[in-house]
Enzyme design. Structure first.
Site, PDB file in Angstrom:
ATOM      1  N   LYS A 194       0.815  -1.212   0.000  1.00 42.59           N
ATOM      2  CA  LYS A 194       0.000   0.000   0.000  1.00 42.59           C
ATOM      3  C   LYS A 194       0.858   1.276   0.000  1.00 42.59           C
ATOM      4  O   LYS A 194       2.071   1.225   0.216  1.00 42.59           O
ATOM      5  CB  LYS A 194      -0.927  -0.030   1.213  1.00 42.59           C
ATOM      6  N   TYR A 234     -12.585  -3.223  -4.225  1.00 43.17           N
ATOM      7  CA  TYR A 234     -13.255  -3.123  -2.925  1.00 43.17           C
ATOM      8  C   TYR A 234     -14.772  -3.113  -3.050  1.00 43.17           C
ATOM      9  O   TYR A 234     -15.460  -2.533  -2.211  1.00 43.17           O
ATOM     10  CB  TYR A 234     -12.777  -1.862  -2.186  1.00 43.17           C
ATOM     11  N   PHE A 294     -16.480   3.709   5.992  1.00 44.90           N
ATOM     12  CA  PHE A 294     -15.041   3.892   5.796  1.00 44.90           C
ATOM     13  C   PHE A 294     -14.623   3.885   4.327  1.00 44.90           C
ATOM     14  O   PHE A 294     -13.468   4.170   4.019  1.00 44.90           O
ATOM     15  CB  PHE A 294     -14.251   2.818   6.551  1.00 44.90           C
ATOM     16  N   ARG A 307      -1.263 -14.722   4.517  1.00 43.82           N
ATOM     17  CA  ARG A 307      -2.118 -14.201   5.594  1.00 43.82           C
ATOM     18  C   ARG A 307      -1.376 -14.286   6.927  1.00 43.82           C
ATOM     19  O   ARG A 307      -1.416 -13.357   7.738  1.00 43.82           O
ATOM     20  CB  ARG A 307      -3.439 -14.957   5.666  1.00 43.82           C
ATOM     21  N   THR A 367      -4.918  -7.427  10.875  1.00 43.65           N
ATOM     22  CA  THR A 367      -5.085  -6.110  10.247  1.00 43.65           C
ATOM     23  C   THR A 367      -4.599  -4.978  11.147  1.00 43.65           C
ATOM     24  O   THR A 367      -3.953  -4.049  10.678  1.00 43.65           O
ATOM     25  CB  THR A 367      -6.566  -5.888   9.868  1.00 43.65           C
ATOM     26  N   ARG A 372       2.829  -6.745   9.692  1.00 42.92           N
ATOM     27  CA  ARG A 372       2.109  -5.681  10.410  1.00 42.92           C
ATOM     28  C   ARG A 372       2.548  -5.581  11.868  1.00 42.92           C
ATOM     29  O   ARG A 372       2.599  -4.485  12.427  1.00 42.92           O
ATOM     30  CB  ARG A 372       0.616  -5.911  10.299  1.00 42.92           C
ATOM     31  N   ASN A 400      -2.082  -0.019   6.832  1.00 36.59           N
ATOM     32  CA  ASN A 400      -1.474  -1.213   7.426  1.00 36.59           C
ATOM     33  C   ASN A 400      -0.552  -1.963   6.458  1.00 36.59           C
ATOM     34  O   ASN A 400      -0.412  -3.173   6.545  1.00 36.59           O
ATOM     35  CB  ASN A 400      -2.548  -2.132   7.991  1.00 36.59           C
ATOM     36  N   HIS A 455      -1.949  -5.636   1.507  1.00 38.61           N
ATOM     37  CA  HIS A 455      -3.208  -6.359   1.272  1.00 38.61           C
ATOM     38  C   HIS A 455      -2.852  -7.708   0.680  1.00 38.61           C
ATOM     39  O   HIS A 455      -1.948  -7.808  -0.150  1.00 38.61           O
ATOM     40  CB  HIS A 455      -4.098  -5.595   0.277  1.00 38.61           C
ATOM     41  N   GLU A 461      -9.082 -10.932  -7.937  1.00 39.77           N
ATOM     42  CA  GLU A 461      -8.201  -9.778  -7.792  1.00 39.77           C
ATOM     43  C   GLU A 461      -7.064  -9.791  -8.816  1.00 39.77           C
ATOM     44  O   GLU A 461      -6.714  -8.744  -9.361  1.00 39.77           O
ATOM     45  CB  GLU A 461      -7.645  -9.730  -6.361  1.00 39.77           C
TER      46      GLU A 461
END
Length: 134
Positions: free
Chosen positions: A10, A50, A58, A86, A92, A103, A113, A116, A127
């Site tokens: 990100k 998304y 949000f 993951r 998260t 993270r 964070n 993704h 995706e």
């Protein structure tokens, strides 16, 4: 057959110059980056990506953040790629993410964070199609 997953580093990972460290962690888990591109995401792409979050309170700030600067988009392959990633990413919220995770070690904010990752094979296929066209 290798599993595949989509990973996005990100805008905060880019701004904080953590891309190399995160990629190194991915490679150390014996995952292979088969496609990678740096780009700034537009609203149309983010709306597709998304889709399940449209209309949530949000959502506007999520789109604003994700389009605020360049990201690195990767297709990553390997044995159990989604679950490996993951676990590597961590929870998260960086406050509750375990030490040793991306993270947990590097994150500082719930929204910003760093990373993704697709949460299932079905999501990964969708995706990867959005970002790489196949």
């Amino acid at each position: 057959m290798q599993d595949r997953t989509l990973i996005i580093l990100k805008p905060d990972a880019m701004k904080r110059k953590l891309v190399g460290e995160i990629i190194s962690r991915i490679e150390k888990k014996n995952l292979t980056i088969v496609r990678m591109d740096m780009r700034t995401l537009d609203k149309k792409t983010l709306d597709q990506h998304y889709d399940e979050h449209k209309g949530k309170p949000f959502y506007p700030s999520l789109v604003e953040f994700m389009s605020s600067g360049p990201v690195v988009v990767m297709e990553v392959q390997g044995r159990d790629a989604q679950s490996v990633m993951r676990n590597l990413m961590g929870k998260t919220d960086p406050i509750t993410a375990d030490p040793g995770t991306i993270r947990g070690d590097l994150g500082i904010d719930f929204t910003e964070n760093l990373i993704h990752g697709s949460d299932s094979k079905l999501t990964a296929d969708r995706e990867i199609g959005i970002f790489f066209g196949a």
